[in-house]
Design a protein around this motif. Sequence first.
Motif, short mmCIF file in Angstrom:
data_model
loop_
_atom_site.label_atom_id
_atom_site.label_comp_id
_atom_site.label_asym_id
_atom_site.label_seq_id
_atom_site.Cartn_x
_atom_site.Cartn_y
_atom_site.Cartn_z
N VAL A 153 -36.08 -36.49 28.23
CA VAL A 153 -36.76 -37.26 27.10
C VAL A 153 -36.66 -36.38 26.02
CG1 VAL A 153 -38.85 -38.61 26.47
CG2 VAL A 153 -38.34 -38.24 28.84
N TYR A 154 -36.33 -37.29 24.86
CA TYR A 154 -36.10 -36.90 23.51
C TYR A 154 -37.36 -37.27 22.72
CZ TYR A 154 -34.40 -35.82 18.74
OH TYR A 154 -34.23 -35.17 17.61
N CYS A 155 -37.97 -36.25 21.98
CA CYS A 155 -39.22 -36.30 21.13
C CYS A 155 -38.73 -36.67 19.69
CB CYS A 155 -40.24 -35.56 21.31
SG CYS A 155 -41.67 -35.78 20.44
N HIS A 156 -38.86 -37.73 19.22
CA HIS A 156 -38.44 -38.05 17.68
C HIS A 156 -39.38 -36.98 16.57
CE1 HIS A 156 -35.05 -40.69 17.78
NE2 HIS A 156 -35.69 -41.32 18.64
N ASP A 158 -41.18 -34.43 17.22
CA ASP A 158 -40.96 -32.72 17.22
C ASP A 158 -39.62 -32.51 17.22
OD1 ASP A 158 -43.68 -32.20 17.45
OD2 ASP A 158 -43.64 -32.62 19.68
N ARG A 159 -38.61 -33.53 17.57
CA ARG A 159 -37.26 -33.24 17.36
C ARG A 159 -36.90 -32.21 18.42
NH1 ARG A 159 -35.00 -32.78 11.26
NH2 ARG A 159 -33.06 -33.42 12.18
N LYS A 160 -36.92 -32.55 19.86
CA LYS A 160 -36.75 -31.77 20.69
C LYS A 160 -36.67 -32.39 22.03
CE LYS A 160 -39.82 -29.03 22.13
NZ LYS A 160 -40.66 -27.57 22.44
N CYS A 161 -36.16 -31.75 23.11
CA CYS A 161 -35.84 -32.67 24.43
C CYS A 161 -36.91 -31.83 25.23
CB CYS A 161 -34.77 -32.29 24.91
SG CYS A 161 -33.37 -33.24 24.52
N VAL A 162 -37.79 -32.95 25.96
CA VAL A 162 -38.75 -32.63 26.76
C VAL A 162 -38.48 -33.20 28.21
CG1 VAL A 162 -40.50 -32.19 24.80
CG2 VAL A 162 -40.33 -34.36 26.05
N ASP A 181 -30.40 -41.72 25.18
CA ASP A 181 -30.21 -42.89 24.14
C ASP A 181 -30.15 -42.13 23.03
OD1 ASP A 181 -30.13 -44.76 26.30
OD2 ASP A 181 -32.19 -45.15 26.17
N ALA A 182 -30.94 -41.08 22.83
CA ALA A 182 -31.08 -40.51 21.58
C ALA A 182 -29.84 -39.74 21.41
CB ALA A 182 -32.23 -39.17 21.38
N MET A 183 -29.26 -39.16 22.02
CA MET A 183 -27.96 -38.42 21.93
C MET A 183 -26.69 -39.55 21.67
SD MET A 183 -25.44 -36.16 24.34
CE MET A 183 -25.13 -37.53 25.54
N GLN A 187 -24.89 -39.51 18.08
CA GLN A 187 -23.45 -39.49 18.04
C GLN A 187 -23.05 -40.53 17.24
OE1 GLN A 187 -22.65 -39.46 22.28
NE2 GLN A 187 -22.30 -37.45 22.29
N GLU A 188 -23.37 -41.85 17.12
CA GLU A 188 -23.12 -42.87 16.27
C GLU A 188 -23.12 -42.56 14.83
OE1 GLU A 188 -21.82 -45.88 16.92
OE2 GLU A 188 -21.38 -45.11 18.89
N GLU A 189 -24.47 -41.91 14.61
CA GLU A 189 -24.76 -41.30 13.12
C GLU A 189 -23.66 -40.16 12.89
OE1 GLU A 189 -28.39 -39.78 12.94
OE2 GLU A 189 -29.48 -41.80 13.19
N LEU A 190 -23.34 -39.49 13.71
CA LEU A 190 -22.37 -38.48 13.52
C LEU A 190 -20.94 -39.05 13.38
CD1 LEU A 190 -23.40 -35.48 16.18
CD2 LEU A 190 -23.72 -35.52 13.49
N LYS A 191 -20.54 -40.12 14.02
CA LYS A 191 -19.44 -40.56 13.93
C LYS A 191 -18.96 -41.14 12.39
CE LYS A 191 -18.86 -42.31 18.65
NZ LYS A 191 -18.55 -43.71 19.58
#
Length: 386
Positions: A153-156, A158-162, A181-183, A187-191
Amino acid sequence: MAESVFDPEGPLNCPICLNLLQDPVTTSCGHSFCMDCINKLWDREANRGVYSCPTCRMRFNKRPALSRTKVLADILEGMKQEAPAGPGDVTCDVCTGRKLKAIRSCLVCMASYCQTHLRPHYESEAFKKHKLVEASPNLQQQICPQHHKALEVYCHDDRKCVCVVCMVNEHSGHRMVSAADAMAQIQEELKIKQRDFLQLINDRDGVVQQSEEKLDLFKRSAQAAVEHSDNIFSEIICSIQKRQAEVRENIRAQENKEVRDAENHIQTLEKEICELQEENGKLEQLLETEDHIYFFQNYSFSSGSVQYNSSRDVNNLTFERAEQCLSELKNHLDEVCEEHMGRILNKVADVRIFKETERFQSIHQSEMEAGMEVQIWDIDDDFIYG
């Protein structure tokens, strides 16, 4: 045949040669063999007219048709591609003896597997729900150190995986989304950023190409300028040398003329001196005689018989004034050369390949705002050899 790395009685080994199956085929009774092995065996049995399975001894009245086992062939082909783990590779945790390179890691088993030992995770229902990831040497980093659960799970906030336990405890009420989903979103933003980078790369490729063209033109222009300057200075040197020879010739001609005239004048004077000395001797005799008859007989002969040439005055004895004129010419040439050299060097310094323009300064500023510390230079479109 390939060297066997399994139990000779294992399902991946040929019962005839006891090595790993090569080009595996299956008989109608369901047993698998190397195609070459079973064909050679049945060729020997052809004389008896009876064919049998080497494994179950089932007899066939006619030679059975062989079917190629695609699944088994794919497994064996994958095993051929497996290589021993090298330095820096993740090793299979199941292999004994020779360790093969792991291709996937399981976050549930907390182990890494080569292609052969990974098969149960694809074939057995017991492993269907296990989380497989790319082979990682640091599986512990993908596990929550507090709850020993996968960081899924990704916490928006705290910006970390838990892990799921952290999600309901320490991170309760936070904006949560699955790490996958966060990745995918990031990744879309990185694209998009990657497209910007690719555009910048393309822009720079164009600038590089233009720069190379300009650089080639600049080098050719510099070479032409050097050759032109060499020719001009050679012409100037030739012109100076020509005038040097002309001045030298005139000095020598004037020297020869004046020396010749002076030597003639000296010879004339020396002749006159001899004549005057002769006449003076006669006068001394007249002045010393006491014989008046002798005096008057010789007096009429000597009186007024000698003609005197007037002496020539010596003027401009040296070429000092000519030397002064040459020195003045040299000083004047120095002044002219200094003036023109200053202009020439200024023109040389004005020849440049690049200049920073307002357009690229604007791009540079936008990149700085985007966190991309990239400096861009534009091609000077006014570049020309002057």
